[in-house]
Design an enzyme around this catalytic site. Structure first.
Site, PDB file in Angstrom:
ATOM      1  N   ASP A  20     -16.769   3.202  49.674  1.00 32.23           N
ATOM      2  CA  ASP A  20     -17.306   4.355  50.361  1.00 32.23           C
ATOM      3  C   ASP A  20     -18.606   4.763  49.631  1.00 32.23           C
ATOM      4  O   ASP A  20     -19.395   3.897  49.240  1.00 32.23           O
ATOM      5  CB  ASP A  20     -16.263   5.480  50.391  1.00 32.23           C
ATOM      6  N   TYR A  54     -23.379  13.709  50.954  1.00 31.24           N
ATOM      7  CA  TYR A  54     -23.818  13.234  52.266  1.00 31.24           C
ATOM      8  C   TYR A  54     -25.230  13.726  52.591  1.00 31.24           C
ATOM      9  O   TYR A  54     -26.019  13.006  53.198  1.00 31.24           O
ATOM     10  CB  TYR A  54     -22.860  13.717  53.363  1.00 31.24           C
ATOM     11  N   HIS A  85      -9.765   1.485  54.625  1.00 33.33           N
ATOM     12  CA  HIS A  85     -10.903   2.102  53.955  1.00 33.33           C
ATOM     13  C   HIS A  85     -10.557   2.637  52.571  1.00 33.33           C
ATOM     14  O   HIS A  85     -11.445   2.812  51.737  1.00 33.33           O
ATOM     15  CB  HIS A  85     -11.425   3.239  54.839  1.00 33.33           C
TER      16      HIS A  85
END
Length: 373
Positions: A179, A302, A351
């Protein structure tokens, strides 16, 4: 200038904070819900209500805290930033130092620790031992919230970890990340190539740069490209859009409501996990975010990291990529951006492989780094 000390750390959440959490969970004001909507409008009450009740009456935070405190953990200050980390040494003198870098929202590598620090050799997978360094990224958990813009940038996190490894005295080490942690791991290979012997990534994000040539993509890569191009239009991408544009607005709601925080995290986990994740593992991570007040600051990577679709300098460090179900990594782009020496596709997991298929991740790490000895 004196180097700040590395100090032992123990988690000690006050009983009053645990009681306050339970009181808030008991006082939740549930919204209305459309009939038969399933997951198409977000996490349904049939999933969230049992999780909330488990958190309130069945989940044992004190036991989880005790389990976490069995693992050696420390804090230090680097360039004015507090950094929390686990440092777990193997009893074997031939151990290779390995950094494990988490993404969002999970920072749980507990299932990997014993097998990697004290592996049992077998005929097919030699038991390469590791000294593990597991940092908590800025803005997450016990590293505490960030306070200045740019502190959550993944490139900045790589600089902090580089300094941490130098303070710990490691001259050569490997790095694993998934990630957003994959950006940190790759950047460590770029800025500390003198000491990083290899980078291992699970499902690295390979968003093409504007105008990037796709003419040489094979059939699989064309499918992955179509999947990535469609990703921004999927409802499962909505969380990332909010994190990267209006993180502070969302932080007010989720920092005030444990049910809201749990709903947000559990919805993302459901969207990207392909194997069941233990409810208590999920609740432990959400509890850490709640008790430390870092759910809002955890979003900031982010908005502040500039690598999501940028064309970065190619890393020359030997790099392995492990692909799990649901990953959309484009191999051709991975080869352009990394010195790709290993590409493995797994038939289970997802994930969050440390929680979904730890045995496969452990095997992949052993084989790759064992080949670099």
């Amino acid at each position: 200038m004196t180097t700040p000390a590395i100090e032992p750390f123990r988690i000690d959440i006050p009983a009053a904070d645990v009681a306050d959490l339970r009181a808030r969970l008991a006082a939740v004001r549930w919204p209305d819900e459309l009939e038969d909507a399933g997951w198409s409008y977000g996490i349904p009450a049939r999933r969230l209500r049992p999780l909330v009740e488990r958190w309130r009456t069945g989940f044992d935070w004190q036991q989880q805290q005790a389990d976490l405190n069995r693992l050696d953990q420390f804090v230090t200050e680097i360039d004015g930033r507090r950094l929390h980390f686990n440092h777990l040494r193997s009893p074997r003198p031939d151990a290779m130092p390995l950094v494990l870098v988490h993404g969002w929202p999970f920072a749980d590598f507990r299932s990997l620790i014993e097998p990697l620090t004290e592996p049992a050799s077998s005929d097919d997978v030699p038991g390469l031992p590791f000294d593990l360094v597991i940092p908590t990224l800025p803005g997450f958990g016990f590293s505490g919230p960030t306070h200045r813009a740019g502190e959550s940038d993944t490139s900045r996190s790589a600089e902090l970890i580089k300094e941490l490894m130098a303070r710990l005295g490691y001259q050569a080490y490997g790095v694993h990340g998934g990630d957003a942690g994959g950006f940190v791991a790759t950047q460590l290979g770029r800025i500390d190539a003198e000491h990083v012997v290899g980078v291992h990534l699970n499902g690295p994000i390979t968003i093409p740069s504007p105008g990037e040539d796709a003419s040489g993509f094979d059939e699989r890569d064309r499918r992955m490209l179509a999947s990535l191009q469609d990703w921004s239009r999927r409802d499962t991408s909505s969380y990332a859009a909010v994190h990267s544009t209006r993180p502070q607005t969302l932080a007010y709601a989720l920092n005030d409501s444990p049910v809201g925080q749990l709903a947000w995290v559990a919805d993302v986990v459901n969207s990207y996990a392909h194997e069941p994740i233990d409810d208590d593992a999920l609740l432990t991570q959400v509890s850490i975010g709640w008790f430390t007040g870092t759910i809002g600051s955890s979003f900031l990577l982010y908005k502040e990291s500039g690598q999501w679709g940028a064309q970065s300098e190619r890393s020359g460090v030997p790099t392995a990529v492990a692909i799990f179900p649901g990953d959309s990594t484009i191999r051709a782009i991975a080869e352009r951006r990394h010195n790709l020496v290993r590409w493995t596709i797994h038939d289970r997991g997802g994930h969050f492989p440390a929680l979904e298929a730890p045995d496969l991740l452990i095997k992949d790490l052993r084989e790759f780094f064992g080949g670099l000895r």
